[in-house]
Design an enzyme around this catalytic site. Sequence first.
Site, PDB file in Angstrom:
ATOM      1  N   GLY A 154      -0.320   1.478  -4.008  1.00  0.00           N
ATOM      2  CA  GLY A 154       1.025   0.899  -4.971  1.00  0.00           C
ATOM      3  C   GLY A 154       1.095   1.678  -6.304  1.00  0.00           C
ATOM      4  O   GLY A 154       1.921   1.750  -7.137  1.00  0.00           O
ATOM      5  N   GLU A 155       0.019   2.327  -6.775  1.00  0.00           N
ATOM      6  CA  GLU A 155       0.089   2.779  -7.986  1.00  0.00           C
ATOM      7  C   GLU A 155       0.550   4.356  -8.409  1.00  0.00           C
ATOM      8  O   GLU A 155       0.283   4.991  -7.223  1.00  0.00           O
ATOM      9  CB  GLU A 155      -1.603   3.154  -8.593  1.00  0.00           C
ATOM     10  CG  GLU A 155      -2.149   1.811  -9.219  1.00  0.00           C
ATOM     11  CD  GLU A 155      -3.955   2.129  -9.341  1.00  0.00           C
ATOM     12  OE1 GLU A 155      -4.114   3.135 -10.076  1.00  0.00           O
ATOM     13  OE2 GLU A 155      -4.622   1.518  -8.990  1.00  0.00           O
ATOM     14  N   ALA A 156       1.379   4.401  -9.255  1.00  0.00           N
ATOM     15  CA  ALA A 156       2.224   5.695  -9.396  1.00  0.00           C
ATOM     16  C   ALA A 156       1.095   6.921  -9.215  1.00  0.00           C
ATOM     17  O   ALA A 156       1.396   7.992  -8.590  1.00  0.00           O
ATOM     18  CB  ALA A 156       2.761   5.692 -10.300  1.00  0.00           C
TER      19      ALA A 156
END
Length: 238
Positions: free
Chosen positions: A126-128
């Site tokens: 989920g993290e950029a």
Amino acid sequence: GAAGDGAGLVEVHRLVEVLRATKARKRRVQTAAAEFNRKPGKGTGALVRAGILAEGAAPVEVAAALRATAAIDKAALGEFLSLPDPKEGPHFHKETLDAFVSGFDFAAYRIDEALRIFLQAFRLPGEAQKIDRVMEAFAGAYYHANPDPFYHQDACYVLAFSIIMLNTDLHSTKIAAENKMTLPSFWRQAEGINGSTDLPQEMLTTIYHAIKGDEIRMLGGGEEASLSRAGWRHLGGG
């Protein structure tokens, strides 16, 4: 007679032992996979304890084991592949990710087709920042297999983000039909990403229609927002 029967019994015993060993190994693999799925960051330890990996295995061996262990959850795999390395010291995770990505043969595929195959192998985190690492590895592998018509790896990287954003834009129910990205706006988005020469409009048109006609379905479904945010950063949109 008796000799034949004896040989038959030995064979039966041997088969039973083989089956037992296979069953025991299967249990070990399942236990290791369950442990990996719970704590991807410490996942290699579980694989070593199960005898799937040797202690101190090289990144290429780890990547092969991850591919071969079907019981590893796709989300846990995505988390593990995108883990950062310490600033100083070995680049174990980056090398494992690169080895995993190099296991794909992208040579015969257009970039959107390659991306479609790639994003089915695991669930994007989920993290950029983590998405960034994974997409960078994809772009490197794709460019290595298909240098033409790209001026450099960065062009693949930015185009891959553009494709994912196009995919989100065209297929999101939150975006009204009149606000969806048009073909000319997709062309404009790709301007200037390929050094001094623009990417072939014909290729971009084919990609646009391929995505419009068939959504890239990512595993899990919750990562589009992060991808779009990460993508806009690279396209100078925020």
